[in-house]
Each structure stands twice: as C-alpha cells, then as structure tokens.
Design a protein around this motif. Sequence first.
Motif, PDB file in Angstrom:
ATOM      1  N   GLY A 183       0.791  -1.230   0.000  1.00  0.00           N
ATOM      2  CA  GLY A 183       0.000   0.000   0.000  1.00  0.00           C
ATOM      3  C   GLY A 183       0.827   1.285   0.000  1.00  0.00           C
ATOM      4  O   GLY A 183       0.281   2.378   0.025  1.00  0.00           O
ATOM      5  N   THR A 184       2.162   1.175  -0.057  1.00  0.00           N
ATOM      6  CA  THR A 184       2.952   2.413  -0.092  1.00  0.00           C
ATOM      7  C   THR A 184       3.032   2.982  -1.503  1.00  0.00           C
ATOM      8  O   THR A 184       3.219   4.171  -1.689  1.00  0.00           O
ATOM      9  CB  THR A 184       4.392   2.168   0.405  1.00  0.00           C
ATOM     10  OG1 THR A 184       4.961   1.147  -0.414  1.00  0.00           O
ATOM     11  CG2 THR A 184       4.420   1.732   1.855  1.00  0.00           C
ATOM     12  N   VAL A 185       2.905   2.111  -2.503  1.00  0.00           N
ATOM     13  CA  VAL A 185       2.936   2.599  -3.891  1.00  0.00           C
ATOM     14  C   VAL A 185       1.588   2.313  -4.535  1.00  0.00           C
ATOM     15  O   VAL A 185       1.057   1.214  -4.431  1.00  0.00           O
ATOM     16  CB  VAL A 185       4.036   1.900  -4.714  1.00  0.00           C
ATOM     17  CG1 VAL A 185       4.020   2.401  -6.158  1.00  0.00           C
ATOM     18  CG2 VAL A 185       5.414   2.116  -4.108  1.00  0.00           C
ATOM     19  N   LYS A 186       1.064   3.325  -5.199  1.00  0.00           N
ATOM     20  CA  LYS A 186      -0.139   3.103  -6.001  1.00  0.00           C
ATOM     21  C   LYS A 186       0.288   3.171  -7.461  1.00  0.00           C
ATOM     22  O   LYS A 186       0.939   4.130  -7.868  1.00  0.00           O
ATOM     23  CB  LYS A 186      -1.170   4.184  -5.685  1.00  0.00           C
ATOM     24  CG  LYS A 186      -2.509   3.955  -6.359  1.00  0.00           C
ATOM     25  CD  LYS A 186      -3.575   4.811  -5.660  1.00  0.00           C
ATOM     26  CE  LYS A 186      -4.949   4.790  -6.297  1.00  0.00           C
ATOM     27  NZ  LYS A 186      -5.292   4.001  -7.400  1.00  0.00           N
ATOM     28  N   MET A 187      -0.040   2.128  -8.191  1.00  0.00           N
ATOM     29  CA  MET A 187       0.438   2.037  -9.571  1.00  0.00           C
ATOM     30  C   MET A 187      -0.649   2.496 -10.538  1.00  0.00           C
ATOM     31  O   MET A 187      -1.810   2.124 -10.391  1.00  0.00           O
ATOM     32  CB  MET A 187       0.822   0.576  -9.839  1.00  0.00           C
ATOM     33  CG  MET A 187       1.519   0.340 -11.157  1.00  0.00           C
ATOM     34  SD  MET A 187       3.187   1.030 -11.183  1.00  0.00           S
ATOM     35  CE  MET A 187       3.259   1.641 -12.877  1.00  0.00           C
ATOM     36  N   PHE A 188      -0.256   3.282 -11.523  1.00  0.00           N
ATOM     37  CA  PHE A 188      -1.179   3.738 -12.575  1.00  0.00           C
ATOM     38  C   PHE A 188      -0.679   3.264 -13.934  1.00  0.00           C
ATOM     39  O   PHE A 188       0.007   4.008 -14.630  1.00  0.00           O
ATOM     40  CB  PHE A 188      -1.281   5.265 -12.578  1.00  0.00           C
ATOM     41  CG  PHE A 188      -1.926   5.855 -11.361  1.00  0.00           C
ATOM     42  CD1 PHE A 188      -1.221   5.987 -10.178  1.00  0.00           C
ATOM     43  CD2 PHE A 188      -3.249   6.287 -11.402  1.00  0.00           C
ATOM     44  CE1 PHE A 188      -1.813   6.536  -9.041  1.00  0.00           C
ATOM     45  CE2 PHE A 188      -3.845   6.828 -10.271  1.00  0.00           C
ATOM     46  CZ  PHE A 188      -3.134   6.954  -9.092  1.00  0.00           C
ATOM     47  N   PRO A 189      -1.009   2.027 -14.321  1.00  0.00           N
ATOM     48  CA  PRO A 189      -0.600   1.597 -15.662  1.00  0.00           C
ATOM     49  C   PRO A 189      -1.521   2.200 -16.724  1.00  0.00           C
ATOM     50  O   PRO A 189      -2.563   2.775 -16.387  1.00  0.00           O
ATOM     51  CB  PRO A 189      -0.739   0.079 -15.607  1.00  0.00           C
ATOM     52  CG  PRO A 189      -1.709  -0.191 -14.517  1.00  0.00           C
ATOM     53  CD  PRO A 189      -1.732   0.984 -13.593  1.00  0.00           C
ATOM     54  N   ARG A 190      -1.148   2.061 -17.978  1.00  0.00           N
ATOM     55  CA  ARG A 190      -1.912   2.638 -19.093  1.00  0.00           C
ATOM     56  C   ARG A 190      -2.302   4.084 -18.801  1.00  0.00           C
ATOM     57  O   ARG A 190      -3.442   4.491 -19.022  1.00  0.00           O
ATOM     58  CB  ARG A 190      -3.171   1.812 -19.377  1.00  0.00           C
ATOM     59  CG  ARG A 190      -2.899   0.407 -19.937  1.00  0.00           C
ATOM     60  CD  ARG A 190      -4.086  -0.077 -20.727  1.00  0.00           C
ATOM     61  NE  ARG A 190      -4.100  -1.503 -20.975  1.00  0.00           N
ATOM     62  CZ  ARG A 190      -3.608  -2.087 -22.085  1.00  0.00           C
ATOM     63  NH1 ARG A 190      -3.023  -1.366 -23.017  1.00  0.00           N
ATOM     64  NH2 ARG A 190      -3.705  -3.387 -22.245  1.00  0.00           N
ATOM     65  N   THR A 191      -1.343   4.824 -18.260  1.00  0.00           N
ATOM     66  CA  THR A 191      -1.584   6.227 -17.929  1.00  0.00           C
ATOM     67  C   THR A 191      -0.403   7.035 -18.439  1.00  0.00           C
ATOM     68  O   THR A 191       0.739   6.696 -18.166  1.00  0.00           O
ATOM     69  CB  THR A 191      -1.694   6.402 -16.394  1.00  0.00           C
ATOM     70  OG1 THR A 191      -2.706   5.520 -15.920  1.00  0.00           O
ATOM     71  CG2 THR A 191      -2.050   7.827 -16.031  1.00  0.00           C
ATOM     72  N   GLU A 192      -0.678   8.066 -19.193  1.00  0.00           N
ATOM     73  CA  GLU A 192       0.404   8.850 -19.766  1.00  0.00           C
ATOM     74  C   GLU A 192       0.442  10.235 -19.153  1.00  0.00           C
ATOM     75  O   GLU A 192      -0.562  10.940 -19.103  1.00  0.00           O
ATOM     76  CB  GLU A 192       0.217   8.962 -21.287  1.00  0.00           C
ATOM     77  CG  GLU A 192       1.363   9.708 -21.963  1.00  0.00           C
ATOM     78  CD  GLU A 192       1.466   9.432 -23.451  1.00  0.00           C
ATOM     79  OE1 GLU A 192       0.408   9.197 -24.076  1.00  0.00           O
ATOM     80  OE2 GLU A 192       2.589   9.455 -23.981  1.00  0.00           O
ATOM     81  N   MET A 193       1.633  10.622 -18.687  1.00  0.00           N
ATOM     82  CA  MET A 193       1.785  11.973 -18.180  1.00  0.00           C
ATOM     83  C   MET A 193       1.879  12.923 -19.368  1.00  0.00           C
ATOM     84  O   MET A 193       2.653  12.697 -20.292  1.00  0.00           O
ATOM     85  CB  MET A 193       3.071  12.068 -17.365  1.00  0.00           C
ATOM     86  CG  MET A 193       3.390  13.463 -16.939  1.00  0.00           C
ATOM     87  SD  MET A 193       5.152  13.663 -16.672  1.00  0.00           S
ATOM     88  CE  MET A 193       5.411  15.105 -17.684  1.00  0.00           C
ATOM     89  N   LEU A 194       1.080  13.985 -19.330  1.00  0.00           N
ATOM     90  CA  LEU A 194       1.095  14.920 -20.460  1.00  0.00           C
ATOM     91  C   LEU A 194       1.584  16.306 -20.084  1.00  0.00           C
ATOM     92  O   LEU A 194       1.767  17.153 -20.952  1.00  0.00           O
ATOM     93  CB  LEU A 194      -0.291  14.993 -21.102  1.00  0.00           C
ATOM     94  CG  LEU A 194      -0.716  13.703 -21.827  1.00  0.00           C
ATOM     95  CD1 LEU A 194      -2.096  13.843 -22.430  1.00  0.00           C
ATOM     96  CD2 LEU A 194       0.282  13.330 -22.914  1.00  0.00           C
ATOM     97  N   ASP A 195       1.767  16.569 -18.808  1.00  0.00           N
ATOM     98  CA  ASP A 195       2.334  17.864 -18.445  1.00  0.00           C
ATOM     99  C   ASP A 195       2.787  17.868 -16.996  1.00  0.00           C
ATOM    100  O   ASP A 195       2.347  17.038 -16.201  1.00  0.00           O
ATOM    101  CB  ASP A 195       1.310  18.998 -18.665  1.00  0.00           C
ATOM    102  CG  ASP A 195       1.980  20.246 -19.233  1.00  0.00           C
ATOM    103  OD1 ASP A 195       3.196  20.435 -18.979  1.00  0.00           O
ATOM    104  OD2 ASP A 195       1.301  21.016 -19.932  1.00  0.00           O
TER     105      ASP A 195
END
Lengths: 638, 251
Positions: A183-195
């Motif tokens: 629970g220390t890391v929450k993963m966001f796959p299929r997510t692109e940083m755009l700014d």
Amino acid sequence: MTQSLNSQVPSGPLETKWLNYRDHLKLVAPNNRRKFEILVVGSGLAGASAAATLGEAGYNVKCFCFQDSPRRAHSISAQGGINAAKNYRNDGDSTFRLFYDTIKGGDFRSREANVYRLAEVSNEIIDQAVAQGVPFAREYGGLLDNRSFGGAQVARTFYARGQTGQQLLLGAYQALSRQIAAGTVKMFPRTEMLDVVVDEGRARGIVTRDLVTGAVESHAGHAVVLATGGYSNVYYLSTNAMACNATAIWRAHRRGAMLANPCFTQIHPTCIPQSGENQSKLTLMSESLRNDGRIWVPTSADDTRAARDIPESDRDYYLERRYPSFGNLVPRDVASRNAKSVVDEGRGVGALKNGVYLDFADAIGRLGRDAIEEKYGNLFEMYERITGENPYGVPMRIYPAPHYTMGGLWVDYNMMSNVDGLFVIGEANFSDHGANRLGASALMQGLADGYFVLPYTLASYLAPHLGERVATDTEPFRKTEAEVSGLIRGFLDSKGKRTVDSFHRELGHIVRDECGMSRSEPGLKKALEKIPALREEFHENLNLSGGDGLNLSLERAGRVADFFELAELMCIDALDRRESCGGHFREESQTQEGEAKRDDENFTHVSAWEYTGNLSEPKLHKEALDFEAVQLTQRSYK
Amino acid sequence: MKLTLQVWRQERADAPGSLQTYVVDDISPDESFLEMLDVLNERLEEKGERPIAFDHDCREGICGACSMMVNGQAHGPRTRTTTCQLHMREFDDGDVILIEPWRATAFPVIQDLMVDRFAFDRIIQAGGYISVNTGSAPEANLMMVPKDDADLAFDGATCIGCGACVAQCPNTAAQLYTAAKIGHLNLYPQGQPERDERTVGMVEQMESELFGSCSNFRECEAVCPKGISIDWIARMNRDYLKAKLKGVNRR
Ligand SMILES: Cc1cc2nc3c(=O)[nH]c(=O)nc-3n(C[C@H](O)[C@H](O)[C@H](O)COP(=O)(O)OP(=O)(O)OC[C@H]3O[C@@H](n4cnc5c(N)ncnc54)[C@H](O)[C@@H]3O)c2cc1C
Ligand code: FES
C-alpha cells in the motif's frame, strides 16, 4: 525563476565526495515519510527501482507508466549486461578504472563527480539484484560470472543470458509489486503523463491521461520524479520499443526545465539493416557478437558475388585494418561511423546494399559450431527469425541504428532539474554518459539513480517541506489541465489528409540524414528549414480518426508533435557544437585520418537549453566541465 | 503478398464484438506480422476508419505486450515465437488469416485485440518477490548458487508474462505462468525464507482470479514463446501441498 546552472557538486576529493556529502544530507524521520506524496513517472529500471525504494522507506508514492504493466517498460529489452567494479576476475578492475573508462568513453563531456559516484555504487547494484533473486550467469563453482563487453579491457559485465534487462527489471518490478501490495505505492498503468504543473518555480504535480478511458486528471505531490527513458524514436526507426517517446521531458522542458546536450545520441553499430519501407523498428544484435564476429565488406563496390564466394583477397576487414589494436571492438561511435562510410562508398552488402557483414566463419572454425551456439544461440535464432537467413552458414548483415540518447533533461548532482522539486533519473536525464555511452552502463545508471542516489538526495530536498499541503484544487492545476485538454481536442479536430506515421517517418528521415552519425553545418541548416516546415504541415494536415477514449493514433500524434519540437532543438544544439566528440561527429572537425576531433578549448561544457517560447530561439546556458582526476586526451583506438 | 484478414473488432469491454474482413495487398514476406497490421491500420486511417487496437511495444519478443490468436493459435504458427517476431514468410500468398484477442474471462477485452492482464500483476503482488529492502543486501558472492539450480531457475525466469498459456488453455488456466514465477524464486537460496508463504499467496491469488483450473492439456507449454515446461506446474503443486501440510495460510 532563476536560471543559474549550479551543478551542486560538493567539494573535496573525488573518492570521498559522495560519502561525505551523503553524511551531511538532511533526513526525513521514518514516521514523517508517509506525510509526503511523491510522483514517479516511469517504471523502467530507474522508475521502478526508485518507486520501490521510496515505498520501502515509507513515503507515499504514485507510479505511472503507459504500458499495461510496469514490467513491460522498455528496460525489459536490454540484452547484453550491466557493469560493476567488483573485480571478481582479479584482472585489475577498480572503482577508478570503471570511472575512467566511462568518462573516457563519453569523450570527456560528462561530469566527473557524477561518473565517479556511478562507478562507486555499481557494486551495490549487483548485491541488491542478487538478493532479489536476479538470475545472473554463474560459474560451476556457484559464483557470479563476468564477461568483457563493449571493448572493455577487463571482464566486469554481469549478464543474464541475452536478457539482462528483463531480469533486472523483473527484480525491480517484484520489489515494486511488494510495495504495491503493502500500500505504499499506487500504480497507474496505461496512464500517460502529459504535463508538469509548475507553480512559482516549483513542480507541484502532473497532469495525466488515462489511455483507456481518455480521462484527463491531475496528481499533486511534494516532488515529481521523471524516469521516462530516452528519445531515440525521434529518428522513427530505432532499436527502442515502439512507444518510447520524449513527451514527458519535452513538456517539462516547455515548463522551464533545461534540456542538456540534446544532440548527443548514440547510433549502435550492430543492428539488423532495414528491409523495406514498412519497417517499424530496427532490431539490435547484441554488441557481444563483436567479440567473435569479424566485420567486413567487399573491397570493390561492384562486387555482386555472394559472401562465401568472395575470396579473402577481395575482402576489406576495415576495422581490423584501421584500428589494429582494438579491431572489431572499437567503441560504438567509431564502429558506426566506419560502417556508414563504407556503405556510403557503395560497398554495402545485402539486396539494398545497406549493411556490412559480421562474419562468424573464423570463430566457428576455431571454436566449433557448438561453442558459438552456446554463446550466441538465442541471437542467431532471433536473426534467423527476422531475416530468414542462417548466420551459421552466411555472415550476418548489420548496420548502425539509433539506440540511446545521452542528452536529456539537465540535472544537478542531486538529480534535480533546474525546476525546484522536479527530479530526473535514468536515460531521461543527461548526466553520466557524456557524448557516448559505453555498453552495459545504462542499466547501471538507471539502477544507481533509482536505488542508491535519488532516495538520499530526494529526502534532503523534502525535509524542509514537511507539513506542506499538496492539492490539485489550485489555479495552476486547473490551467494546466485545461491546456492539456485543449491540445487533445486540437488533435481530435484535425481534418487533414496525412497519417501520424507518415509524418513521423518523414521527420525521422530528416533527423537521420542530418543529425545522425555525421553532421555538418550545411546539412543541419537544411534540417532547420525542413523541420519547422514539416511541423507546420503536421499541424494543418494531420488525419486522425477515433474519439477521445482509447485512441492509439491520438497517443502517437501527441508524441510525434513533441518529437517535431525536440528535433529542431537537437539540430540547433548540433549546429552550435562545432566540434566532434563521441557520437557527435561534425564533418568540419576531424583529424587527418578522419577521426573525431574535440575542441576542448571551446567546448568543454554542457549545453543546456532553455525554452523561450520561440522554438527556433532557445537560450543557451553552459555548465563548464572541470576535470580534477583525469586528463583530457584525444581518444585513440588505433 | 495478398491476404484476407478476419479480425475481431470490439469497441469497448461492454460492447458486442464481431469479426470483420479486410483485404491487404502489397505485403512483403520480410515484413513482420505486426508490420502487416500497421500497413492495414494506416490504410484504415487514410479512409477515416478506426484502426485496429492491439498491444505491442518492444517488437523483439521480450516485453510480452503483443498478444493475439492467429488462426486459433496464441502468437501464431511458429513455435517459440511471439506475434511481433512472426514474419509474413510463414504465410502464403492468398491466405485467409483469423486474428482474435486472447480469449479468457480473466483477461477481459478492452478494445479489439487488446485485453486487460492486470490479474498477472496481482499474482506477483501476492508474493512473487524476495523481501529485501534496498541497501540491506549482503555481498553478492557470499551466496553461492549451484550452476544447475541457477540454470534451471533461469528457465522459469524467462517468462515474459504475455498470457499465451492462459489464452491457449481450453480451461484458461494460469498455472504455467504462476508456476514459472514461483519456481524461479523457490529454487534460489535467497528465496527460501518466504518459500511457503510465497507459494500459498500466489497460488491462492491465482485461484481467486477468473482463471480456470489446470487439467494437463499441455497446450500452454506448446505455445509458450519461451518454451517453459509444464514440469514447473508439478513443482508448484508439490510446493503448495508441502506448505499447506505445514499449515501455512495466506498472509
Ligand atoms: C535493444 C536495447 C538493448 C539494450 N541493451 C543494454 C545493455 O545490454 N546494457 C545497458 O546498460 N543498457 C542497454 N540498453 C539501454 C537501456 O536499456 C536503457 O537505457 C534503460 O533501460 C533505460 O531505462 P529507464 O528506466 O531510464 O527508461 P525505460 O526503461 O525506457 O522506462 C521508461 C518508463 O517511463 C514510462 N513513461 C515514459 N513516458 C511516460 C509518460 N509520458 N507518461 C507515463 N509514463 C511514461 C514508460 O511507460 C516506462 O515505464 C539497451 C537498450 C535497447 C533499446
Ligand atoms: S511486442 Fe514485445 S514481445 Fe511482442
């Protein structure tokens, strides 16, 4: 925002700089760590190792990647190995030697203190990976095996069959998975940083797009870490995975982060040549093949005979001829340039005359087919799968391909960019490889940054910010989010005729021709006319179908738009650097024998470019490179 | 080459899907299967149609992203080859090729040929690691690993997590994947302290996902692009039984 370029390199002797510095960095107490939110963009070796380590320490981490699983980050495809100065072979290796080879390999265009630190922590990386269960090759006694790689004169490379990258990444991914479960890391796959959201000179968070639903969202943090990899795909065809891109670093650049040495790109000598126009990527054949393969082309450009019918007297083993002491093991930049020149002379081999031979006949004769199969079996099989030719019988055909980008966002000794709170690690930064990266050193750098450097320097950065609120309900977040949505809308509304890929291919051609293995003033100037013109056409004549949910063309359009802008900066940087160094070969600056000639008097610096709002007029900042422990010499591999 | 493709098209997870027929020509035998799809996609885009969505990234057979059934076979006709490494010379001019997504309840379709494989990540999160915080590792050569064990462990570690094993299995079981991952770590001396918890955690996580159960069809082994053997499954079952006999429960 002040734009001074202070590298923050601590004083003191090189050998103890990092240890002394570490001893005096500020700390965050264990019970306070969970009060910090950290955003790590990227789950390759750099990002996964950083996110896992920060999670273990107790920080609240969010980690993002555009693949469907963090395990698929591009680091997975590294084949050859990872360096460390363990000296297990008792062949005279040491921290200093690894440092020296790396800085010399980079043609003295990297920061001494960073490279030394890299060599210093290299051993801990191996310890960590082995403890995680990374299955490095072993000897019969059960101890770790090493090989010599990329022309190094000691055997310091640790490897895991032909898939060192996959095994190291799985080690980091497993550590990351453990933190996700904790629970220390929450993963966001299929997510692109755009700014990146920058408020009063400080990075406050990021704006992302969910690649499945299309939802644009904001995430706030006390610090943002970019571990988003390299930009070789600016060339369209490269050895990188298809989706590798420059968007994260480029958008950060537009928000104020300086981009350093963007023209320093590495063209890897041993890749399978292009076979046709529809080709989507180039495949690397591990550099280790050069340990046993001999590189040659026919002496005459008119030779149309099959390889085996060409007698010894009509073959030109050009590397062995020109570099008798290093022969086929010259560094990558030298090997690549030489291949280009023989192909340019019309002596290329294969149906398209676009390759050179890498011949194993002698090695098979000397060591036997079984020995070669044992060493390179997977690679030979891969070659056969792709080309339909059997390299045990006919020589392989190889040609250089864009592979690695030494340039990247400028960072100081703490891995922080000039934007407060914005850290950059792994291939995305510029820090450790100067003008040319040696084999087996990128994996080392990514993991050094993520496991052993960033966790210390980031804590020191965070300490004074304890108790500060982070939230996305502020004006800068709203504004950045609106800009991102506007950009997406703009692409979706385009009604032109040409596909994203057709633009990308054309851009790639320009960059490859003028800012690839060989660069010249007239060529770069030509590119600087063509790129903005094509970019304009891209924005007017783009044909994009699909809606604002899952839309692969939309994803590519955003990435290609950023490549267009980056490509111009690469050419500006290449034009400005009127010397040859490492992979940056300026035709105007060569020795009488045609080798790269540095100009230490005028160019012993990092070129860091600031975005000014006008793409053709970025502002140059220089970070002078001072060398205390090494003497600058002209590299010679004769 | 000229080919007729029958491709599964499905707009969203909850939308109905169907096979659509496309004809592509001017394909060179030297192109890869995915390059052939790229060509088709670019032509669809030119006509203003939505391109076919599929996962892919490295195109070198190592990231495990590409995932499609080609003529009913996971990754297509060539053994030990991912779809991205499959080349058109394996087909004949005029062939009709059926292209579908992985078919498994545990891998719901996102769009067209793209599926959701997060269940695999969750299995790893349930114990597929060795707990060693950064910085606490001993000197690497302190721990010797017999070469035979190391080599065997490697055979499990080569798994690229593509999911072909699940897709090909008539029951859509995830035993081969889970067993290879457990087996690699359980063979290493470093992996011993958590051996039982790891095995129980991962197996029970696998069972709680929507995978089917294994009835030894061996189809998984046949399509695995890395040639991972079903011997791993027997090993996993043994390890699981031993742990259960010791009364180990999921953490
Ligand atoms: C074929 C090949 C072989 C190689 N072999 C070797 C070798 O033998 N030895 C060696 O030392 N080096 C090797 N290299 C180089 C080395 O693999 C890379 O430099 C290194 O792995 C880069 O790691 P990274 O963590 O910086 O980035 P990557 O592994 O590229 O990871 C980037 C991450 O960032 C994410 N990301 C990027 N942009 C965004 C965004 N906008 N939003 C969200 N997420 C984003 C991606 O999803 C990914 O998770 C090789 C490279 C190639 C191409
Ligand atoms: S695209 Fe990476 S394995 Fe096929």
